[in-house]
Design an enzyme around this catalytic site. Structure first.
Site, PDB file in Angstrom:
ATOM      1  N   GLU A 164      -6.554  -7.950  -0.674  1.00  0.00           N
ATOM      2  CA  GLU A 164      -7.277  -7.614   0.502  1.00  0.00           C
ATOM      3  C   GLU A 164      -8.606  -7.263   0.304  1.00  0.00           C
ATOM      4  O   GLU A 164      -8.895  -6.370  -0.635  1.00  0.00           O
ATOM      5  CB  GLU A 164      -6.287  -6.586   1.368  1.00  0.00           C
ATOM      6  CG  GLU A 164      -5.041  -7.156   1.935  1.00  0.00           C
ATOM      7  CD  GLU A 164      -4.398  -5.989   2.852  1.00  0.00           C
ATOM      8  OE1 GLU A 164      -5.291  -5.519   3.642  1.00  0.00           O
ATOM      9  OE2 GLU A 164      -3.352  -6.177   2.840  1.00  0.00           O
ATOM     10  N   GLU A 196       0.923  -1.249  -0.045  1.00  0.00           N
ATOM     11  CA  GLU A 196      -0.035  -0.026  -0.095  1.00  0.00           C
ATOM     12  C   GLU A 196       0.915   1.255   0.015  1.00  0.00           C
ATOM     13  O   GLU A 196       0.350   2.339   0.624  1.00  0.00           O
ATOM     14  CB  GLU A 196      -1.093  -0.088   1.411  1.00  0.00           C
ATOM     15  CG  GLU A 196      -2.053  -1.242   1.194  1.00  0.00           C
ATOM     16  CD  GLU A 196      -3.180  -1.183   2.271  1.00  0.00           C
ATOM     17  OE1 GLU A 196      -2.814  -0.267   3.255  1.00  0.00           O
ATOM     18  OE2 GLU A 196      -4.089  -1.641   1.939  1.00  0.00           O
TER      19      GLU A 196
HETATM   20  C1  GAL Z   1      -4.776  -2.890   4.914  1.00  0.00           C
HETATM   21  C2  GAL Z   1      -3.350  -3.082   5.248  1.00  0.00           C
HETATM   22  C3  GAL Z   1      -3.496  -4.359   6.268  1.00  0.00           C
HETATM   23  C4  GAL Z   1      -4.384  -4.275   7.560  1.00  0.00           C
HETATM   24  C5  GAL Z   1      -5.684  -3.968   6.778  1.00  0.00           C
HETATM   25  C6  GAL Z   1      -6.882  -3.830   7.793  1.00  0.00           C
HETATM   26  O1  GAL Z   1      -4.903  -1.471   4.430  1.00  0.00           O
HETATM   27  O2  GAL Z   1      -2.835  -3.619   4.156  1.00  0.00           O
HETATM   28  O3  GAL Z   1      -2.223  -4.678   6.877  1.00  0.00           O
HETATM   29  O4  GAL Z   1      -4.117  -2.985   7.932  1.00  0.00           O
HETATM   30  O5  GAL Z   1      -5.579  -2.711   5.890  1.00  0.00           O
HETATM   31  O6  GAL Z   1      -8.114  -3.936   6.913  1.00  0.00           O
END
Ligand code: GAL
Length: 783
Positions: free
Chosen positions: A436, A365
């Site tokens: 994710e 990110e």
């Molecule tokens: C994302 C991040 C993860 C975690 C996640 C929580 O932005 O890459 O490490 O923090 O959010 O939803």
């Protein structure tokens, strides 16, 4: 030869110059993997592990060293260490998540070696992932195994094998001290101990190989033999024949298109942070493959244990791996050089794992950084021309320097589409993978109200459904496998991110079944409710979800058949196994009422069902009118109407209401779940015996406790305390009194002796009978 160096270290939680010459007598005896502090469950200060501590290990070298090369190998320590052997300064080394190997040939002695590791576990802003905030803890300690590697003076290193599913094999290697003497290298390929082929060329075609796949993860061994005037030596690696490729149209393994459905894994555990030996690393891979039924895992956000990767190879679990980093790009040359160094070290260390299908070469990110990411991609492509790269971003149309656009898609907030249309995200046509989703969008605890846990499960389903909707989405990897410790800026205020479909002890929340029910490997059947109206707002049961891979579900109330339900393909048109929406509670038993004609009962039944789901005050005007007319026409008094309600809906004061759900597959009942008022609770353990294997280091096994009723329904709101007493050469990780979390707990037990041993653990709940689990440990020689 490898000599493990994990037992009998001395540990001081601080550092003083004197320790370099003489280690204090009061030092603690410890074994590796080690966490520099015992981590409280929650509500702790994240500074607690950020300290400089000192380790000492005194050792002899088992094999005569002669003129061989000796290396000291660390699997991983957090963060960086100054290392001294026999008074010689071996320099400062940075590990974080990567192995460190040091040539100690010139300073090692056959006997009485004294190794000192001054370990700095402070978050160093000059080293990734540090420099800004991070949503996870990195802990401290020498948390992976240590060994000596003894090799001939001339030897093979970086032996890398790429092999595709057509049997084409490409081998590369380096030779240490190549200039010392001319040499020849030949290869021997074997499968399950039988030699398959012997050859000399580094590019070769093998006939009739068994490809490595998700269902049949066949593994081969390659022995490379180096012969020169000085030495005869060999190196062995394990690999698989497979072709993994992301295309614009999706992901293909051995030419077969596969939708990747998986979860992100943090390697953190309760009490010990990262310091878990092989058994628990393997356990995580087994949970992902067998309990959660996923086909891919992302090692967010760093390279993970070789034991975990080995297990993924053995189980046929695909891996998307990443180097360390989180959102922030440090601007100093040092910081960026670490990124390049980590890219290289990650690929060199993991090259031969067939399970790895993608190298993540961008800080998770982070913003675009043309210069930095051109370099990481170039390194990856040069070192491993056969694997594609990805770079996880959380914004659209970012500069695509990688082979695959890997995107964290947090579009879904319940009630809206699960995922973005890739067209809106991609800067140009390219392979696309969602790395994710969910996570912080809907934190959920194992002990949250039922409706929250159900919503959590639905949100994961919605995203998986969307992944199937778009054929060009290679897959979706949900956030995340298990709850994890985090910094104060994140989580629920207690240093935990409750983002897992499992809790921190790897016990399931309801959303585990959103993944598990999509696989056909075993029957999954989870009724997402205890059917208690008092748990619901306004006392309304509403609709109940069943997650399963059966064909249909039949529901019975007190053994009276109510209705059969089919997958809810209206809400989830793309899922292989859509959930079942239980929205009929009255059933046909009502037709036994003799004082009303069938036509009237039908109206009454519809109205009662609507009221059950929506609540009396929310039924539609049309239904109210139809009931009004019914009451007038058939002279039904208000109290008689209430009587029907009590009999067919609330069941207040009547016989205990017991629901039974039968799962039907191919016309047969294949599973059944009874949901009744939670009475007669018992604490149950998953086993009455645990077997430990002590080898290169100690072993850890777990007893899984569940507080359940006679129908195995978990008392999800229970935090029952249990007292843990161990006999024999074993110790419990964490405190002697622990509480269930959401009615479940994994108790981790560690061996304390290097020889075979027997013992037991007595688990005494505050209420109820103690449980005794026998413990047997066996010493196993590593091959
Ligand atoms: C994302 C991040 C993860 C975690 C996640 C929580 O932005 O890459 O490490 O923090 O959010 O939803």
């Amino acid at each position: 030869m490898k000599q493990a160096l994990n037992f009998s270290w001395q540990f001081m939680p601080d550092f003083k110059d004197d320790y370099l010459s003489s280690f204090p007598d009061n030092a603690e005896n410890i074994d590796i993997p080690h966490s520099n502090v015992s981590i409280p469950m929650h509500y702790f200060d994240e500074q607690c592990y950020q300290r400089i501590s000192t380790y000492q290990k005194c050792f002899d070298v088992d094999e005569p060293v002669g003129d061989q090369k000796v290396y000291l190998h660390f699997g991983g320590f957090m963060v960086k260490a100054k290392i001294y052997l026999n008074g010689h300064d071996l320099g400062e080394h940075v590990s974080t998540y990567l192995p460190v190997q040091i040539d100690i040939t010139n300073v090692v002695k056959q006997q009485d070696n004294r190794l000192i590791v001054v370990l700095d576990s402070n978050e160093d802003p000059d080293i990734p992932p540090f420099g800004h905030v991070i949503d996870y803890l990195t802990y401290g300690g020498i948390y992976r195994e240590v060994s000596l590697q003894i090799s001939a003076v001339q030897h093979l290193k970086h032996l890398h094998v790429h092999a595709n599913h057509q049997g084409e094999i490409t081998i590369s290697y380096d030779v240490e001290n190549a200039e010392m003497s001319p040499y020849a290298v030949s290869f021997e390929l074997s499968y399950q101990g039988n030699i398959v082929d012997v050859f000399k060329q580094t590019k070769h075609k093998i006939d009739n190989i068994l490809p490595w796949s998700i269902d049949h993860p066949h593994l081969y061994q390659l022995r490379a033999m180096l012969t020169s005037d000085l030495v005869e030596t060999s190196a062995v690696v394990r690999f698989g024949f497979r072709t993994a490729i992301f295309k614009d149209s999706g992901f293909y393994l051995n030419d077969e298109k596969i939708k990747l459905i998986g979860l992100n894994r943090h390697q953190a555990y309760a009490h010990v942070g990262y310091a878990m030996p092989r058994s628990m690393q393997v356990d995580d891979a087994l949970i992902l493959k067998n309990t959660l039924g996923v086909n891919v895992v992302r090692t967010s956000h760093y390279p993970q244990s070789e034991h975990f990767l080995n297990a993924c190879d053995e189980l046929g679990l695909l891996v998307v791996q990443e180097f360390p980093g989180w959102q922030h790009i440090g601007q100093t040359p040092d910081w960026k050089n670490h990124v390049l160094d980590f890219t290289k070290r990650m690929i060199l260390a993991t090259y031969n794992h067939p399970s790895i299908i993608l190298h993540g070469v961008r800080i998770n990110e982070s913003q675009d950084d043309h210069d930095l990411y051109s370099k990481t991609n170039a390194i990856a492509h040069e070192l491993d021309p056969f694997r594609q790269t990805g770079g996880v971003r959380n914004f659209k149309k970012s500069e695509l320097l990688e082979d695959v656009y890997t995107y964290n898609d947090f579009l879904h907030h319940g009630g809206n589409p699960g995922l973005e249309n890739p067209k809106k995200v991609l800067p140009r046509k390219a392979p696309y993978l969602v790395t994710e989703c969910n996570g912080h969008m809907f934190p959920t605890k194992a002990f949250d109200p039922e409706r929250i846990r159900v919503e959590h499960a639905h949100r994961h389903l919605a995203v998986i459904d969307s992944a199937f909707k778009y054929p060009n989405i290679s897959g979706v990897i949900g956030w995340c496998m298990n709850d994890y410790h985090t910094h104060r800026d994140f989580g629920s205020g207690d240093h935990i991110c409750y983002h897992g479909v499992l809790d921190m002890f790897r016990n399931p929340k309801m959303a585990y079944a959103s993944y598990a029910s999509q696989s056909d490997d075993r029957i999954v059947f989870e009724v997402l409710s205890t059917m208690n109206i008092g748990e619901q707002p306004e006392g309304l049961l509403g609709t109940v979800t069943v997650l399963s891979n059966v064909d249909s579900v039949k529901m019975y109330k007190n053994d009276h058949y109510v209705a059969e339900f089919h997958p809810d393909i209206k809400q989830y048109p793309h899922l292989k196994h859509a959930p079942f929406k239980i929205d009929e509670y009255i059933g046909d038993a009502i037709y036994q009422e003799k004082d009303l004609p069938k036509k009237a009962i039908k109206i009454l039944k519809k109205a009662l069902n609507e009221a059950t789901i929506k609540g009396l005050s929310h039924v539609s005007l049309k239904t109210m009118l139809s009931i009004g007319l019914l009451m007038v026409r058939y002279r039904i008094s208000y109290s008689r109407l209430v009587g029907y309600w009590e009999k067919y809906v609330s069941n207040w004061g009547q016989k205990t209401l017991v629901y039974r759900f039968d799962g039907i597959k191919n016309g047969q009942v294949v599973c059944s779940k009874t949901v009744a008022p939670l009475l007669d609770m018992t604490l149950k353990a998953n086993t009455d015996q645990l077997h430990f294997k002590v080898s290169d280091t100690y072993d850890v096994q777990k007893v899984v406790l569940r507080y359940v009723d006679v129908h195995e329904t978990v008392a999800q709101l229970s935090s029952l305390p249990v007292t843990l007493e161990v006999q024999g050469p074993f110790v419990v990780l964490g405190p002697k009194v622990q509480s269930l979390h959401g009615g479940q707990l994994s108790v981790y037990i560690k061996t304390t002796s290097r020889s075979d041993g027997k013992g037991s653990i007595t688990i005494t709940p505050n209420e109820g009978k103690p449980i005794i689990v026998e413990l047997n440990s066996e010493t196993v020689i590593e091959k």
